[in-house]
Scaffold this active site. Structure first.
Site, PDB file in Angstrom:
ATOM      1  N   GLY A 291     -35.339 -39.183  22.388  1.00 19.48           N
ATOM      2  CA  GLY A 291     -36.621 -39.418  22.015  1.00 19.48           C
ATOM      3  C   GLY A 291     -37.196 -37.229  21.585  1.00 19.48           C
ATOM      4  CD  GLU A 292     -38.906 -33.795  20.755  1.00 13.91           C
ATOM      5  OE1 GLU A 292     -39.403 -34.297  20.311  1.00 13.91           O
ATOM      6  OE2 GLU A 292     -38.792 -32.786  21.282  1.00 13.91           O
ATOM      7  CB  SER A 293     -35.444 -33.837  25.952  1.00 17.50           C
ATOM      8  OG  SER A 293     -35.690 -32.094  25.110  1.00 17.50           O
TER       9      SER A 293
ATOM     10  CB  CYS B 172     -30.257 -38.366  20.938  1.00 19.40           C
ATOM     11  SG  CYS B 172     -30.744 -36.163  19.148  1.00 19.40           S
TER      12      CYS B 172
ATOM     13  NE  ARG C 156     -35.335 -29.299  23.044  1.00 14.96           N
ATOM     14  CZ  ARG C 156     -36.636 -29.369  23.401  1.00 14.96           C
ATOM     15  NH1 ARG C 156     -37.257 -28.622  24.079  1.00 14.96           N
ATOM     16  NH2 ARG C 156     -37.296 -30.452  22.216  1.00 14.96           N
TER      17      ARG C 156
ATOM     18  CB  ILE D 194     -32.676 -38.532  14.431  1.00 12.36           C
ATOM     19  CG1 ILE D 194     -31.725 -39.589  14.013  1.00 12.36           C
ATOM     20  CG2 ILE D 194     -33.872 -38.137  14.500  1.00 12.36           C
ATOM     21  CD1 ILE D 194     -32.149 -41.373  14.456  1.00 12.36           C
ATOM     22  NE  ARG D 195     -36.798 -34.709  14.933  1.00 13.17           N
ATOM     23  CZ  ARG D 195     -37.244 -34.631  16.685  1.00 13.17           C
ATOM     24  NH1 ARG D 195     -37.616 -33.128  17.026  1.00 13.17           N
ATOM     25  NH2 ARG D 195     -37.643 -36.208  16.420  1.00 13.17           N
TER      26      ARG D 195
ATOM     27  CG  HIS E  28     -29.898 -41.657  17.707  1.00 18.47           C
ATOM     28  ND1 HIS E  28     -30.476 -41.813  18.493  1.00 18.47           N
ATOM     29  CD2 HIS E  28     -30.047 -40.316  17.447  1.00 18.47           C
ATOM     30  CE1 HIS E  28     -31.367 -41.321  19.034  1.00 18.47           C
ATOM     31  NE2 HIS E  28     -31.281 -40.158  18.192  1.00 18.47           N
TER      32      HIS E  28
ATOM     33  CD  GLU F  55     -30.221 -45.076  19.801  1.00 14.03           C
ATOM     34  OE1 GLU F  55     -28.375 -45.067  20.038  1.00 14.03           O
ATOM     35  OE2 GLU F  55     -31.016 -44.969  19.761  1.00 14.03           O
TER      36      GLU F  55
HETATM   37  N1  GLN Z   1     -34.417 -32.966  19.239  1.00  6.05           N
HETATM   38  C1  GLN Z   1     -35.266 -33.780  20.054  1.00  6.05           C
HETATM   39  C2  GLN Z   1     -35.266 -32.784  21.523  1.00  6.05           C
HETATM   40  O1  GLN Z   1     -34.512 -31.753  21.203  1.00  6.05           O
HETATM   41  C3  GLN Z   1     -34.251 -34.909  20.335  1.00  6.05           C
HETATM   42  C4  GLN Z   1     -33.674 -36.076  19.199  1.00  6.05           C
HETATM   43  C5  GLN Z   1     -33.465 -37.179  19.280  1.00  6.05           C
HETATM   44  O2  GLN Z   1     -33.192 -37.710  20.362  1.00  6.05           O
HETATM   45  N2  GLN Z   1     -33.403 -38.243  18.488  1.00  6.05           N
HETATM   46  O3  GLN Z   1     -35.665 -33.326  22.629  1.00  6.05           O
END
Ligand code: GLN
Length: 190
Positions: free
Chosen positions: A49-51, A81, A108, A135-136, A171, A173
């Site tokens: 997600g977004e940390s 992630c 990150r 993913i990112r 990921h 999952e």
């Molecule tokens: N780029 C996100 C972060 O820095 C992590 C991306 C993800 O969890 N898929 O939090």
């Protein structure tokens, strides 16, 4: 394994997919949003997600202190992630809410912003070949102490473990392959 209860931190991000994967492994998955829900589980998954968002919400709900306390008492934790970022002791160049439990330093968005996402085959020690969906994604710049590297991609560390902690930059999952969820369930049982 069937009797094990696995909490999925459900504040933000890809928690439904982990819930499904854990259920497919024959264990019980519980969404965790409160310290009370956390008390019921044997292991915890912190999803992607977004940390920064997950970290702030964790603080707002006092889940950060609750998670650290449960970890001290023996609970296993797997971060994917954003979850990996939150477990690290060091997030390079960033100052953000974190758990800081694992002896790793992470970068990150470490694969560059142009390459938002990609899929590649990884060799995971001791699991074998696994498809990694990134993913990112962050990567682990270094590990120290008892932390151990499990997989790398282009010389960047993307999976590691330390005692009851497991981190993946990718990921599992999202692939339908249960092997890493099963590996975590084994950690929870041990
Ligand atoms: N780029 C996100 C972060 O820095 C992590 C991306 C993800 O969890 N898929 O939090």
């Amino acid at each position: 394994m069937a009797g094990k209860k696995i909490g999925i931190l459900a504040l933000q991000g890809a928690f439904i997919e982990h819930q499904q994967a854990i259920t497919n492994c024959g264990a019980q998955a519980i969404q965790v949003r409160t310290a009370r829900e956390l008390d019921q589980v044997d292991g915890l998954i912190i999803p992607g997600g977004e940390s920064t968002t997950i970290g702030k919400l964790m603080q707002a709900y006092q889940l950060d202190t609750a998670i650290k306390a449960r970890y001290e008492q023996g609970m296993a934790i797997w971060g994917t992630c954003a979850g990996m970022i939150l477990l690290a002791r060091e997030i390079i160049g960033m100052n953000q809410p974190m758990l800081g439990l694992m002896d790793i330093a992470v970068v990150r968005n470490g694969f560059g912003r142009q390459v938002d996402s990609f899929e590649t085959e990884l060799e995971v020690d001791p699991i074998g070949r696994v498809n990694g969906v990134f993913i990112r994604a962050p990567y682990v710049e270094r590990v120290w102490g008892p932390a151990r590297i499990m997989a790398s991609h282009e010389r960047k560390i993307v999976m590691a473990e330390e005692d009851r902690l497991l981190v993946t930059a990718f990921h599992p999952e999202l692939t339908g392959d249960k092997c890493i969820h099963e590996y975590f369930l084994k950690k929870v049982s041990d």
